[in-house]
Design a protein around this motif. Structure first.
Motif, PDB file in Angstrom:
ATOM      1  N   MET A   1       0.814  -1.223   0.000  1.00 33.14           N
ATOM      2  CA  MET A   1       0.000   0.000   0.000  1.00 33.14           C
ATOM      3  C   MET A   1       0.842   1.265   0.000  1.00 33.14           C
ATOM      4  N   ASP A   2       1.987   1.203   0.662  1.00 28.65           N
ATOM      5  CA  ASP A   2       2.783   2.418   0.829  1.00 28.65           C
ATOM      6  C   ASP A   2       4.289   2.091   0.828  1.00 28.65           C
ATOM      7  N   PRO A   3       4.796   1.636  -0.322  1.00 32.75           N
ATOM      8  CA  PRO A   3       6.205   1.218  -0.359  1.00 32.75           C
ATOM      9  C   PRO A   3       7.176   2.343   0.011  1.00 32.75           C
ATOM     10  N   ARG A   4       6.839   3.565  -0.367  1.00 31.92           N
ATOM     11  CA  ARG A   4       7.734   4.676  -0.040  1.00 31.92           C
ATOM     12  C   ARG A   4       7.791   4.897   1.481  1.00 31.92           C
ATOM     13  N   GLY A   5       6.647   4.671   2.129  1.00 28.41           N
ATOM     14  CA  GLY A   5       6.600   4.773   3.581  1.00 28.41           C
ATOM     15  C   GLY A   5       7.429   3.672   4.241  1.00 28.41           C
ATOM     16  N   VAL A   6       7.389   2.470   3.665  1.00 28.16           N
ATOM     17  CA  VAL A   6       8.210   1.369   4.181  1.00 28.16           C
ATOM     18  C   VAL A   6       9.682   1.727   4.079  1.00 28.16           C
ATOM     19  N   LEU A   7      10.076   2.262   2.924  1.00 35.03           N
ATOM     20  CA  LEU A   7      11.482   2.642   2.746  1.00 35.03           C
ATOM     21  C   LEU A   7      11.872   3.711   3.765  1.00 35.03           C
ATOM     22  N   ALA A   8      10.963   4.634   4.026  1.00 36.18           N
ATOM     23  CA  ALA A   8      11.251   5.672   5.028  1.00 36.18           C
ATOM     24  C   ALA A   8      11.450   5.041   6.413  1.00 36.18           C
ATOM     25  N   ASP A   9      10.619   4.025   6.734  1.00 32.32           N
ATOM     26  CA  ASP A   9      10.781   3.319   8.010  1.00 32.32           C
ATOM     27  C   ASP A   9      12.179   2.718   8.127  1.00 32.32           C
ATOM     28  N   PHE A  10      12.738   2.331   7.002  1.00 31.99           N
ATOM     29  CA  PHE A  10      14.079   1.738   6.984  1.00 31.99           C
ATOM     30  C   PHE A  10      15.167   2.790   6.750  1.00 31.99           C
ATOM     31  N   GLY A  11      14.759   4.052   6.739  1.00 31.18           N
ATOM     32  CA  GLY A  11      15.744   5.119   6.593  1.00 31.18           C
ATOM     33  C   GLY A  11      16.225   5.327   5.166  1.00 31.18           C
ATOM     34  N   VAL A  12      15.440   4.891   4.206  1.00 30.28           N
ATOM     35  CA  VAL A  12      15.830   5.041   2.804  1.00 30.28           C
ATOM     36  C   VAL A  12      14.916   6.061   2.131  1.00 30.28           C
ATOM     37  N   THR A  13      15.503   7.090   1.573  1.00 28.21           N
ATOM     38  CA  THR A  13      14.730   8.079   0.834  1.00 28.21           C
ATOM     39  C   THR A  13      15.197   8.061  -0.613  1.00 28.21           C
ATOM     40  N   LEU A  14      14.256   7.856  -1.519  1.00 31.93           N
ATOM     41  CA  LEU A  14      14.593   7.823  -2.941  1.00 31.93           C
ATOM     42  C   LEU A  14      14.066   9.084  -3.607  1.00 31.93           C
ATOM     43  N   PRO A  15      14.691   9.489  -4.726  1.00 31.82           N
ATOM     44  CA  PRO A  15      14.167  10.643  -5.454  1.00 31.82           C
ATOM     45  C   PRO A  15      12.712  10.388  -5.845  1.00 31.82           C
ATOM     46  N   PRO A  16      11.860  11.414  -5.750  1.00 30.22           N
ATOM     47  CA  PRO A  16      10.432  11.207  -6.023  1.00 30.22           C
ATOM     48  C   PRO A  16      10.152  10.665  -7.417  1.00 30.22           C
ATOM     49  N   GLU A  17      11.061  10.978  -8.371  1.00 31.58           N
ATOM     50  CA  GLU A  17      10.802  10.523  -9.737  1.00 31.58           C
ATOM     51  C   GLU A  17      11.150   9.049  -9.937  1.00 31.58           C
ATOM     52  N   LYS A  18      11.811   8.461  -8.961  1.00 27.43           N
ATOM     53  CA  LYS A  18      12.164   7.038  -9.118  1.00 27.43           C
ATOM     54  C   LYS A  18      10.942   6.162  -8.880  1.00 27.43           C
ATOM     55  N   THR A  19      10.697   5.234  -9.794  1.00 29.10           N
ATOM     56  CA  THR A  19       9.571   4.315  -9.659  1.00 29.10           C
ATOM     57  C   THR A  19       9.918   3.207  -8.675  1.00 29.10           C
TER      58      THR A  19
END
Lengths: 124, 187
Positions: B117-135
């Motif tokens: 549901m929220d993969p970007r949120g999962v990555l944030a939980d793990f301390g990973v921030t990706l550029p918004p344009e990255k799929t």
């Protein structure tokens, strides 16, 4: 797919870990090995296993299991018990009889001695 | 569990030596270091990388890593445009031969649902921030297909040996919840 912020709050925080030990307690290792070996010896296919385990986890969730990943091997064990019965390796009744025999053996064994099924006072 | 073991032993569906061997193997021999070797080899050997992406099962078997459950391994490659994240929404299927057994969080309902549901949120939980344009692409494992992420080789690692590169490959970077360590770091 995106969620509203209040929906996201319903999802609990992820339990993170380091690359630690794979089994937290010895029984988890034993439960794991029982299923892997029973599969290798043909009791069930791995697709059957995954289907049964998925159903077990879902049922546990519905019954109130917090499902944080820490109860995973309990679900694993219950799945193996279910498949052992549904595949005809043993009846549920027989499984419960053996469980009772182990319980009696444990009670009959002096503290500090290894519990053996032979210690069951009703064993013939 | 003792009752279950007794019954399965009596029926010949398990044997004690095999059980001990399975536990020992997963406790001491099979783990994320296996996958790290695969990733490092793919980073230094373009032909191997191609074979790995074409047929993951066969390519990891070249390094003697083979599955026991008859599952197929698919390797998904991270690029400048795409980040891959692996989950098993139903029961925590996981690429055992290359990563060993899954960590507790991988088996949690929180990860299983939020990854989809929220993969970007999962990555944030793990301390990973990706550029918004990255799929971000999420792969849901099954009993038949398991996924392994081939992370991007960190910058500044051109001179490193394959063995040194493997040390930069974390377990989480092969699940997609992390990135490889930077050049010069060690686990």
């Amino acid at each position: 797919m995106s969620l509203s912020p209040d929906m996201l709050e319903l999802i609990p925080a992820l339990p993170c870990d380091i690359e630690g030990p794979v089994f937290r307690e010895p029984w988890e290792a034993q439960a794991f090995a029982l299923a892997v070996d029973a599969h290798a010896k043909g009791l069930f296919t791995w697709t059957e296993w995954a289907t049964a385990l998925s159903a077990q986890i879902k049922a546990a969730q519905l019954a109130g299991d917090p499902d944080t990943g820490e109860t995973y091997y309990s679900h694993w064990l219950a799945t193996l018990e279910g498949l052992t019965v549904s595949k005809g390796a043993a009846s549920l009744e027989h499984l419960k009889q053996v469980q009772s025999a182990w319980d009696r053996a444990a009670r009959a064994t002096p503290h500090g001695q290894p519990v053996l099924l032979d210690n069951d006072p009703l064993a013939s | 569990m003792r009752a279950l073991e007794t019954v399965l032993l009596a029926k010949g569906y398990v044997d004690p030596d095999a059980l001990d061997l399975i536990v020992e193997t997963y406790e001491t021999k099979i783990g994320p270091r296996c996958g790290a070797q695969v990733v490092a080899k793919a980073w230094v050997d373009p032909a191997y990388r191609q074979r790995l992406l074409a047929d993951g099962t066969a390519a990891v078997a070249e390094l003697s890593f083979a599955g026991r459950q008859g599952e197929h391994l698919k390797v998904v490659e991270n690029t400048d445009q795409l980040h891959n994240l692996v989950v098993c929404t139903l029961c925590s299927c996981y690429p055992w031969p290359v990563l060993g057994l899954p960590p507790v969080w991988y088996k949690s309902a929180a990860y299983r649902s939020k990854a989809v549901m929220d993969p970007r949120g999962v990555l944030a939980d793990f301390g990973v921030t990706l550029p918004p344009e990255k799929t971000i692409r999420v792969w849901d494992s099954t009993a038949e297909i398991r996924y392994l992420v081939l992370p991007q080789r960190p910058a500044g690692t051109e001179g490193l040996s394959e063995a040194r590169l493997a040390e930069l490959v974390t377990r989480d970077s092969m699940i997609g919840t992390g990135l490889p360590l930077a050049a010069g770091a060690s686990q």
